[in-house]
Design an enzyme around this catalytic site. Sequence first.
Site, PDB file in Angstrom:
ATOM      1  N   CYS A  66      -0.373  -5.090   1.373  1.00 55.84           N
ATOM      2  CA  CYS A  66      -1.676  -5.735   1.587  1.00 55.84           C
ATOM      3  C   CYS A  66      -2.599  -5.218   0.487  1.00 55.84           C
ATOM      4  O   CYS A  66      -2.183  -4.458  -0.385  1.00 55.84           O
ATOM      5  CB  CYS A  66      -2.221  -5.408   2.966  1.00 55.84           C
ATOM      6  N   ARG A  76     -11.561  -9.750  11.544  1.00 58.38           N
ATOM      7  CA  ARG A  76     -10.369  -9.072  12.084  1.00 58.38           C
ATOM      8  C   ARG A  76     -10.760  -7.788  12.816  1.00 58.38           C
ATOM      9  O   ARG A  76     -10.062  -7.331  13.707  1.00 58.38           O
ATOM     10  CB  ARG A  76      -9.395  -8.740  10.946  1.00 58.38           C
ATOM     11  N   ARG A 127       2.216  -0.189   1.955  1.00 62.01           N
ATOM     12  CA  ARG A 127       2.354  -0.101   3.422  1.00 62.01           C
ATOM     13  C   ARG A 127       3.832  -0.110   3.858  1.00 62.01           C
ATOM     14  O   ARG A 127       4.284  -0.985   4.569  1.00 62.01           O
ATOM     15  CB  ARG A 127       1.594  -1.235   4.110  1.00 62.01           C
ATOM     16  N   ASP A 167     -10.514   4.899   7.003  1.00 64.32           N
ATOM     17  CA  ASP A 167     -11.168   3.641   7.400  1.00 64.32           C
ATOM     18  C   ASP A 167     -12.692   3.727   7.312  1.00 64.32           C
ATOM     19  O   ASP A 167     -13.370   2.722   7.501  1.00 64.32           O
ATOM     20  CB  ASP A 167     -10.769   3.255   8.830  1.00 64.32           C
ATOM     21  N   LYS A 205     -10.013  -1.475  17.958  1.00 63.80           N
ATOM     22  CA  LYS A 205      -8.949  -2.391  17.516  1.00 63.80           C
ATOM     23  C   LYS A 205      -7.626  -1.629  17.424  1.00 63.80           C
ATOM     24  O   LYS A 205      -6.594  -2.088  17.912  1.00 63.80           O
ATOM     25  CB  LYS A 205      -9.305  -2.961  16.152  1.00 63.80           C
ATOM     26  N   ASN A 206      -7.671  -0.426  16.820  1.00 65.35           N
ATOM     27  CA  ASN A 206      -6.430   0.297  16.539  1.00 65.35           C
ATOM     28  C   ASN A 206      -5.851   1.049  17.728  1.00 65.35           C
ATOM     29  O   ASN A 206      -4.815   1.704  17.590  1.00 65.35           O
ATOM     30  CB  ASN A 206      -6.626   1.221  15.336  1.00 65.35           C
TER      31      ASN A 206
HETATM   32  C1  EPZ Z   1      -3.122   2.629  10.662  1.00 63.16           C
HETATM   33  O1  EPZ Z   1      -2.389   1.929   9.691  1.00 63.16           O
HETATM   34  C2  EPZ Z   1      -4.362   1.796  10.904  1.00 63.16           C
HETATM   35  N1  EPZ Z   1      -3.977   0.473  11.423  1.00 63.16           N
HETATM   36  C3  EPZ Z   1      -5.139   1.637   9.595  1.00 63.16           C
HETATM   37  O2  EPZ Z   1      -6.329   0.920   9.893  1.00 63.16           O
HETATM   38  C4  EPZ Z   1      -5.515   3.028   9.087  1.00 63.16           C
HETATM   39  O3  EPZ Z   1      -6.169   2.905   7.844  1.00 63.16           O
HETATM   40  C5  EPZ Z   1      -4.241   3.868   8.928  1.00 63.16           C
HETATM   41  O4  EPZ Z   1      -3.520   3.909  10.176  1.00 63.16           O
HETATM   42  C6  EPZ Z   1      -4.538   5.293   8.501  1.00 63.16           C
HETATM   43  O5  EPZ Z   1      -5.369   5.902   9.437  1.00 63.16           O
HETATM   44  C7  EPZ Z   1      -3.657   0.361  12.728  1.00 63.16           C
HETATM   45  O6  EPZ Z   1      -3.644   1.329  13.477  1.00 63.16           O
HETATM   46  C8  EPZ Z   1      -3.311  -1.019  13.219  1.00 63.16           C
HETATM   47  P1  EPZ Z   1      -0.141   4.809   8.219  1.00 63.16           P
HETATM   48  P2  EPZ Z   1      -0.869   2.385   9.390  1.00 63.16           P
HETATM   49  O7  EPZ Z   1       1.237   4.377   8.558  1.00 63.16           O
HETATM   50  O8  EPZ Z   1      -0.244   2.948  10.588  1.00 63.16           O
HETATM   51  C9  EPZ Z   1       2.361   5.910   4.403  1.00 63.16           C
HETATM   52  C10 EPZ Z   1      -7.988  -0.694   9.564  1.00 63.16           C
HETATM   53  O9  EPZ Z   1      -8.803  -0.866   8.665  1.00 63.16           O
HETATM   54  N2  EPZ Z   1       3.530   5.470   5.177  1.00 63.16           N
HETATM   55  O10 EPZ Z   1      -0.745   5.927   8.988  1.00 63.16           O
HETATM   56  O11 EPZ Z   1      -0.198   1.255   8.690  1.00 63.16           O
HETATM   57  C11 EPZ Z   1       1.461   4.757   4.026  1.00 63.16           C
HETATM   58  O12 EPZ Z   1       1.881   4.167   2.820  1.00 63.16           O
HETATM   59  C12 EPZ Z   1      -6.558  -0.354   9.238  1.00 63.16           C
HETATM   60  O13 EPZ Z   1      -8.244  -0.768  10.797  1.00 63.16           O
HETATM   61  C13 EPZ Z   1       4.802   5.666   4.661  1.00 63.16           C
HETATM   62  O14 EPZ Z   1       4.965   6.189   3.559  1.00 63.16           O
HETATM   63  O15 EPZ Z   1      -1.100   3.550   8.343  1.00 63.16           O
HETATM   64  C14 EPZ Z   1       0.115   5.405   3.876  1.00 63.16           C
HETATM   65  O16 EPZ Z   1       0.044   5.953   2.575  1.00 63.16           O
HETATM   66  C15 EPZ Z   1      -6.321  -0.325   7.739  1.00 63.16           C
HETATM   67  N3  EPZ Z   1       5.877   5.274   5.393  1.00 63.16           N
HETATM   68  C16 EPZ Z   1       0.155   6.561   4.882  1.00 63.16           C
HETATM   69  O17 EPZ Z   1       1.530   6.736   5.237  1.00 63.16           O
HETATM   70  C17 EPZ Z   1       5.734   4.683   6.628  1.00 63.16           C
HETATM   71  O18 EPZ Z   1       6.764   4.352   7.265  1.00 63.16           O
HETATM   72  C18 EPZ Z   1      -0.608   6.317   6.147  1.00 63.16           C
HETATM   73  O19 EPZ Z   1      -0.198   5.076   6.670  1.00 63.16           O
HETATM   74  C19 EPZ Z   1       4.434   4.483   7.126  1.00 63.16           C
HETATM   75  C20 EPZ Z   1       3.355   4.890   6.387  1.00 63.16           C
END
Ligand code: EPZ
Length: 434
Positions: free
Chosen positions: A116, A398, A121, A306, A22-23
Amino acid sequence: MDKIVIRGGKPLSGHVPITGAKNAALPILIATLVAPGEHRLSNVPDLVDVSSMLSLLGRIGCPSLKHGSDVRLDTTRVSFCEAPYDLVRKMRASVLALGPLLARCGEAHVSLPGGCAIGVRPIDQHLKGLEALGAEFELSGGYVHARTSGLRGAHIVLDVPTVTGTENILTAAVLARGESLIENAAREPEIIDLARFLRSLGAKIEGEGSGSIRVQGVHELKPAAEPHRILPDRIEAGTYMVAAAITGGDVTVTGVDPRDMGPVVEKLRAAGCLVELGTDRIRVQQSGDLLPVDVTTRPHPGFPTDMQAQLMALCTLAKGRSVITETIFENRFMHVPELARLGADIQVEGNRAVVTGVEGLHGATVMATDLRASASLVLAGLATEGPTEILRLYHLDRGYERLVEKLQAIGADVERVPDDLRDRIPTSLSATVA
Ligand code: EPZ
């Protein structure tokens, strides 16, 4: 609304075919915008989020056709540079439209995804990187309004290795004038797959997966001659590997890349499982007592957040105490109270959960709260004889393709039925009511 009813306590055995990730599919689908023309993708999973992303592309002016796991997508014309709230609220990954739309049209209007269940996020790093590439932003009406008079290469150092942030910035940089360097970039396998896809369009990228990605911007990109095959879903694979472990079974996941599964394999071995790696398959056998394991989630190549909820379900039945520390999201223990309803003994202290193994779990009705929490409840239900009912299945839909069928194929007594409230009135109560 449906629910899943599981009558567990049976060792699962057999083979589970793993679908495309998915990702990886989500960023690659929207990245087709940077190359006008017809794109072909294979091994695309059949998931609600994929349908949502194809709907978003349709709204933007790019029609698609999905036949099985093959997708044809025509990005010749872009008539609408917006990712509207009604789609973004259903799938926060729509924020991935920012980079491709800016690169293609010079503007993007994307609804802020909002938080969420698992956390706030934020997208500050997405905006930081795109701003460095020459985008200007205005936040109003719950939307990010982005414009650029032309993207130019930049040196970007991310504060956190955000996965979708890296993907947004990378997909914009490929059409920026000049060279870009993205440091502290996410290293997930899904990033590597996106880079492979962009390179097949003519992009000049190196270093993906290393944390420092170097991009030479090009003037234009074209659809690849051959279809791009989406890489296997390492989280789906890990989920079924835990299903083998928690039921004392013998399950082989096929169509996977074991090189992406290191941290999960290591933890299952520490829990006492026999794990055999093949070239495109992994076999997990479990007999005897489960051992407690300590785990801390980390950005790749650390243990994936995840898979945290799924491993926690396993630890509820280990002989001893496990400590699970979640360092990626601030609220990713929503599955704890639901696992407790099944008899688990878990104490949460901040971002640490201390899991004390119990002799056995018991069936109950539980509520899914987010995608991976739902998976952990299914796993716990598979380990307990009493019927377990899991509500709010839209979370599971999803991210897990044909979950019930795949579990049935390896011997699980699981079915998906309409959720009729009357079914949930306890028999004692219904007797008195009668
Ligand atoms: C991706 O989400 C995945 N989703 C998530 O999978 C996964 O849990 C996550 O990466 C971590 O591996 C997709 O790829 C569609 P991040 P993402 O930005 O990109 C902070 C699932 O179950 N952050 O890497 O949204 C954030 O708060 C989903 O399939 C900032 O501070 O995650 C978090 O603490 C859930 N500023 C950390 O970074 C930003 O601009 C990691 O978030 C962006 C993120």
